[in-house]
Design an enzyme around this catalytic site. Structure first.
Site, PDB file in Angstrom:
ATOM      1  N   TYR A   1      -7.600  33.760 -17.218  1.00 27.06           N
ATOM      2  CA  TYR A   1      -6.716  33.480 -18.353  1.00 27.06           C
ATOM      3  C   TYR A   1      -7.373  32.567 -19.386  1.00 27.06           C
ATOM      4  O   TYR A   1      -6.924  32.484 -20.527  1.00 27.06           O
ATOM      5  CB  TYR A   1      -5.396  32.852 -17.877  1.00 27.06           C
ATOM      6  CG  TYR A   1      -4.533  33.790 -17.041  1.00 27.06           C
ATOM      7  CD1 TYR A   1      -4.836  35.141 -16.927  1.00 27.06           C
ATOM      8  CD2 TYR A   1      -3.421  33.317 -16.365  1.00 27.06           C
ATOM      9  CE1 TYR A   1      -4.075  35.990 -16.162  1.00 27.06           C
ATOM     10  CE2 TYR A   1      -2.634  34.170 -15.597  1.00 27.06           C
ATOM     11  CZ  TYR A   1      -2.967  35.498 -15.495  1.00 27.06           C
ATOM     12  OH  TYR A   1      -2.203  36.336 -14.740  1.00 27.06           O
TER      13      TYR A   1
ATOM     14  N   LYS B   1     -10.992  38.212  -3.816  1.00 26.89           N
ATOM     15  CA  LYS B   1     -11.412  39.619  -3.840  1.00 26.89           C
ATOM     16  C   LYS B   1     -12.927  39.635  -3.634  1.00 26.89           C
ATOM     17  O   LYS B   1     -13.696  40.165  -4.448  1.00 26.89           O
ATOM     18  CB  LYS B   1     -10.986  40.235  -5.191  1.00 26.89           C
ATOM     19  CG  LYS B   1     -11.132  41.739  -5.272  1.00 26.89           C
ATOM     20  CD  LYS B   1     -10.135  42.510  -4.432  1.00 26.89           C
ATOM     21  CE  LYS B   1     -10.402  44.007  -4.533  1.00 26.89           C
ATOM     22  NZ  LYS B   1      -9.663  44.783  -3.520  1.00 26.89           N
TER      23      LYS B   1
ATOM     24  N   ASP C   1      -5.403  42.362  -2.349  1.00 26.54           N
ATOM     25  CA  ASP C   1      -4.595  43.579  -2.167  1.00 26.54           C
ATOM     26  C   ASP C   1      -3.898  43.555  -0.806  1.00 26.54           C
ATOM     27  O   ASP C   1      -2.715  43.877  -0.681  1.00 26.54           O
ATOM     28  CB  ASP C   1      -5.448  44.843  -2.344  1.00 26.54           C
ATOM     29  CG  ASP C   1      -6.819  44.746  -1.692  1.00 26.54           C
ATOM     30  OD1 ASP C   1      -7.247  43.633  -1.335  1.00 26.54           O
ATOM     31  OD2 ASP C   1      -7.463  45.799  -1.512  1.00 26.54           O
TER      32      ASP C   1
ATOM     33  N   ASP D   1      -0.527  34.110  -9.937  1.00 23.80           N
ATOM     34  CA  ASP D   1       0.544  34.485 -10.859  1.00 23.80           C
ATOM     35  C   ASP D   1       1.330  35.655 -10.251  1.00 23.80           C
ATOM     36  O   ASP D   1       2.574  35.653 -10.184  1.00 23.80           O
ATOM     37  CB  ASP D   1      -0.106  34.903 -12.181  1.00 23.80           C
ATOM     38  CG  ASP D   1       0.892  35.074 -13.307  1.00 23.80           C
ATOM     39  OD1 ASP D   1       2.081  34.818 -13.093  1.00 23.80           O
ATOM     40  OD2 ASP D   1       0.469  35.485 -14.407  1.00 23.80           O
TER      41      ASP D   1
ATOM     42  N   ASP E   1       5.133  35.613  -7.759  1.00 28.13           N
ATOM     43  CA  ASP E   1       6.330  36.358  -8.153  1.00 28.13           C
ATOM     44  C   ASP E   1       6.778  37.318  -7.055  1.00 28.13           C
ATOM     45  O   ASP E   1       7.980  37.517  -6.847  1.00 28.13           O
ATOM     46  CB  ASP E   1       6.090  37.126  -9.462  1.00 28.13           C
ATOM     47  CG  ASP E   1       6.399  36.255 -10.677  1.00 28.13           C
ATOM     48  OD1 ASP E   1       6.570  35.035 -10.505  1.00 28.13           O
ATOM     49  OD2 ASP E   1       6.469  36.796 -11.795  1.00 28.13           O
TER      50      ASP E   1
END
Ligand code: NAD
Length: 359
Positions: free
Chosen positions: A143, A193, A225, A249, A253
């Site tokens: 980001y 990852k 994943d 992020d 959620d």
């Protein structure tokens, strides 16, 4: 404990002031019960700050937040300010506060009180009494990475961003993960990852290195994943998860939805300086603002986090969480968590008073 703590309160917009009033009352009562004096000051951020001063984050607000032991925030934004240019919107106030305080670690617990298990989209037995903590790195990663942009290459436009983490950034967030795992069930899962990304390989190497300072914490690694799958397959396998900005992020959620209601979710963001910002995960809910309908429990549970993580008063945090659990066990529900099975429906103010009475 008899010392005094400075708490800076920023109710903000929409339901912010409504959920903040009971949360501050609970905060003050819990302090009294623990023999701690609180110095509570209130300030302006977001739309109400724009209306009063023309700025979403007045200088005085940032200065007071930096000087406080902890900041408690309601929420910012609403339709009234939606047409302002991007740089003058209420959200800029919150972003400026995060930046100005140097908040690099975002703590999002996914806590599901047993009586609310039916509100989850998963089977109740998978989520009843769920208690996991997701720690998201907040100031680095893709980001904020450079270079970034959209440019013309050959005959088409190309968009690009950079996922970058330095060793010191990884070490700093890993230590938050290990420290908090030590205070909980001593299990930390680092999510990356590393099968595809070099930055994740460095992440894993640094987390392993930091682990040698925390031999009492069990460390595991998981690809992002797989972590997404495991969170909806068997969420109770986790204790603390630590991960980078974008993965965090998304996963926080997912974890939030395991618990069913936005009105129940607290959060914390911590800075290296020690100051912490505590706020409900939900926004300003303009659709129900001013009607005594909002659930104040996310903000009240944010106060519990403040006692635990910024003020070192775990007993006050336990007391608040137990009072919330009692209210739910006795069947009290705000509209957002009422499943219609003969619960006792209450409004924002009444729910606050019920928690206060059970402290
Ligand atoms: P929202 O979280 O405000 O509302 C989403 C839905 O959940 C609405 O139906 C709302 O009524 C309900 N809800 C939210 N909190 C609730 C509570 N405590 N009790 C009962 N119901 C609750 O998200 P949104 O509608 O996308 O955004 C509304 C405004 O809030 C926007 O201006 C947005 O920018 C702002 N916002 C601010 C923050 C923040 O300050 N941290 C976060 C998200 C959204």
């Amino acid at each position: 404990m008899s010392d005094s703590k400075d708490i800076y309160v920023l109710p903000g917009d929409g339901i912010g002031a409504e959920v903040m009033a009971p949360a501050v009352a609970v905060m003050q009562a819990a302090a009294e019960l623990s023999g701690c004096r609180l110095q509570v000051t209130e300030g302006l951020v977001g739309g109400v700050a724009i209306d009063a001063t023309g700025e979403p984050l007045p200088e005085a607000t940032l200065a007071a937040a930096q000087a406080a032991d902890a900041v408690l925030l309601g929420g910012v934004g609403g339709p009234k300010w939606d047409d302002l240019p991007m740089t003058q919107r209420p959200e800029k106030g919150l972003l400026g506060l995060r930046q100005g305080l140097g908040l690099f670690a975002n703590l999002r617990p996914a806590l599901l009180f047993g009586p609310l298990a039916a509100a989850s989209s998963l089977k109740p037995e998978l989520v009843a009494d769920l208690d996991i903590l997701i720690i998201r790195e907040l100031t680095g990663g893709i980001y904020f990475g450079e270079p970034r942009g959209v440019e013309q290459r050959d005959n088409e436009r190309v968009g690009f961003n950079t996922l970058v983490y330095s060793e010191s950034e990884i070490e700093r967030i890993a230590r938050v993960g290990f420290d908090l795992a030590q205070k909980r069930n001593r299990r930390l899962c680092s999510v990356d990852k590393a099968n595809v990304l070099e930055v994740s390989q460095l992440w894993r190497e640094v987390v392993n290195r930091v682990h040698s300072d925390y031999p009492d914490v069990e460390l595991s690694h998981m690809y992002v994943d797989n972590a997404a799958m495991q969170l909806v397959r068997e969420p109770k396998q986790f204790d603390v998860i630590v991960t980078g900005n974008m993965f965090g992020d998304i996963l926080s959620d997912v974890a939030a939805m395991l618990t069913g209601s936005l009105g129940m979710l607290p959060s914390a963001s911590l800075a290296a300086s020690g100051v912490g910002l505590y706020e409900p995960v939900h926004g300003t809910a303009p659709d129900i603002a001013g009607r005594d309908l909002a659930n104040p429990l996310a903000t009240i549970l944010s106060v519990a986090m403040m006692y635990r993580y910024s003020l070192g008063m775990a007993e006050a945090a336990d007391r608040i969480e137990a009072a919330v659990a009692s209210c739910l066990a006795e069947g009290y529900r705000t509209a957002d968590i009422d499943d219609g099975n003969g619960r006792k429906r209450v409004g924002t103010r009444a729910m606050g008073e019920l928690v206060l009475a059970r402290l």
